[in-house]
Design an enzyme around this catalytic site. Structure first.
Site, short mmCIF file in Angstrom:
data_model
loop_
_atom_site.label_atom_id
_atom_site.label_comp_id
_atom_site.label_asym_id
_atom_site.label_seq_id
_atom_site.Cartn_x
_atom_site.Cartn_y
_atom_site.Cartn_z
N THR A 1 0.42 -1.36 0.06
CA THR A 1 0.00 -0.10 0.23
C THR A 1 0.97 1.31 0.11
OG1 THR A 1 -0.56 -0.20 2.26
CG2 THR A 1 -1.70 -1.11 1.05
N VAL B 1 6.51 2.74 -2.59
CA VAL B 1 7.01 1.99 -3.52
C VAL B 1 6.52 0.75 -3.68
CG1 VAL B 1 8.94 0.70 -3.21
CG2 VAL B 1 9.41 3.26 -3.00
N ARG C 1 21.88 -3.65 3.40
CA ARG C 1 23.18 -3.90 2.56
C ARG C 1 24.50 -3.93 3.35
NH1 ARG C 1 19.43 2.29 1.57
NH2 ARG C 1 17.59 1.21 0.82
N CYS D 1 18.21 4.60 -2.74
CA CYS D 1 18.05 5.85 -4.52
C CYS D 1 19.05 6.05 -4.86
CB CYS D 1 16.83 6.08 -4.59
SG CYS D 1 17.07 6.82 -2.86
N GLN E 1 17.88 15.75 -3.76
CA GLN E 1 16.68 14.81 -3.85
C GLN E 1 15.22 14.67 -3.71
OE1 GLN E 1 20.61 12.60 -1.88
NE2 GLN E 1 18.57 10.64 -1.87
N GLY F 1 11.38 10.43 -1.93
CA GLY F 1 12.63 10.06 -1.26
C GLY F 1 12.02 9.61 0.20
N LYS G 1 26.06 6.10 3.04
CA LYS G 1 25.38 4.68 2.45
C LYS G 1 26.04 5.60 0.98
CE LYS G 1 20.85 4.96 4.94
NZ LYS G 1 19.66 5.81 4.11
N HIS H 1 15.16 12.27 -8.48
CA HIS H 1 16.35 12.72 -7.71
C HIS H 1 17.60 13.22 -9.24
CE1 HIS H 1 15.14 11.05 -3.86
NE2 HIS H 1 16.00 10.60 -4.12
#
Length: 340
Positions: free
Chosen positions: A11, A14, A99, A130, A157, A161, A215, A243
């Protein structure tokens, strides 16, 4: 033959985009389940010309399902991803949780598809941040040609996001500025985002960088090459989707801007729009809804021996999140599971 696919967080922005892209790309689906938290259970979401009713993530049995695309935060992922993986369902996780785990491959299919074979250690594959995803698509073909030493990147960005709350805050603040009795103070962001830019994404770290900047450094090294030095400044701008990044690259070998342009034209996932005239470049509003990472403003940097500058734009809800996850699923299917 097809795959039994689960979309977790169906929902959200993404999750909905994952469903759209699975349908658009005609992913070979035998059966699909849309999962959400209990408070969103029963919400209807679209999958191509079908309507799916979301099921309760908390009680779902992942046994017998092939892949689960996770589009929820790290806290929920920490609880449910190991359950799915233990049930034999391969998790493709969009959160930051896995990650940096050495036993979990971090994949951008145009860049490091061979790394997918490492999925079997934990039955989990990580989707990158992203802002990293679009940049490494551009870096990899150039790195293969001339070896990148150092990257300096400044990001612009969009608020998407930060999720639906970020989109709503920009929308509400923008309207309120024209209405003197309607004050909308910052809640999601640390300062006013309407008609402003904020050089702060995620939390601050001890060295003064933010987690978002860290990141980009860590993920570029893991995906492309640990020898590449990266420094980043990440900025939130009042754009709804898309972005943008100004990227300065220093190479070990000389790379002419014309050759770089041709390399990028031939590279997978990239569209070069680079005319030295008014409008001869791509801005974020033009990339919305597109699969490509757009590259413009390719030019030599005369201040260093082997330097290039470029402008990189992509739909962060697509390439930065949902599209990359679906491309990972496609790669897993064709290289490993082979049911489609």
């Amino acid at each position: 033959m097809g795959y039994r696919i689960v979309v977790v967080g169906a929902t959200g922005n993404v999750g909905r985009e994952m469903l759209n892209i699975l349908a658009e790309r005609q992913f070979p689906v035998a059966e699909i389940a849309a999962l959400a938290s209990r408070k969103s259970m029963g919400t209807e979401v679209s999958f191509g010309d079908k309507t799916l009713t979301t099921k309760d993530l908390d009680t779902f049995d992942f046994t017998g399902w092939d892949m689960a695309l996770f589009a929820v935060g790290s806290e929920a992922t920490k609880v449910y991803a190991p359950k799915a993986a233990a049930a034999g369902c391969v998790v493709i996780d969009n959160s930051s949780l896995y990650r940096y785990d050495p036993d979990v491959p971090l994949i951008v299919p145009e860049v490091n598809p061979d790394a997918i074979m490492g999925y079997s250690k934990k039955n989990i594959i990580a989707n990158p941040n992203c802002s990293t995803a679009q940049m490494v698509v551009a870096l990899k073909p150039l790195h293969d040609r001339a070896r990148i030493k150092r990257v300096v990147v400044s990001t612009y960005q969009s608020v998407s996001g930060a999720g639906k709350e970020g989109i709503d805050e920009l929308w509400d603040q923008t309207k309120s500025i024209y209405n003197p009795v309607d004050d909308k103070p910052a809640k999601k962001f640390t300062k006013q985002i309407a008609f402003n830019v904020i050089p702060h994404i995620d939390v601050f770290m001890e060295d003064g960088s933010t987690k978002e900047e860290w990141k980009m450094v860590a993920e570029t090294k893991k995906i492309v090459d640990p020898a590449i030095k990266v420094t980043a400044t990440c900025v939130r701008v009042p754009v709804f989707v898309g972005h943008s990044e100004a990227v300065n690259i220093e190479f070990e070998d000389h790379l002419d801007e014309d050759e770089a342009r041709e390399i990028l034209r031939e590279a997978p996932g990239i569209m070069v729009i680079d005319k030295r005239e008014d409008g001869g470049y791509v801005s974020p509003v033009e990339c919305v809804g597109d699969y490509a990472t757009f590259i413009s403003r390719i030019r030599q940097d005369s201040t260093i021996d082997n330097g290039l500058n470029l402008w990189c734009v992509s739909d962060n809800l697509r390439k930065g999140a949902a599209l990359n996850a679906v491309q990972i699923a496609e790669t897993l299917g064709t290289r490993v599971l082979k049911k489609g």
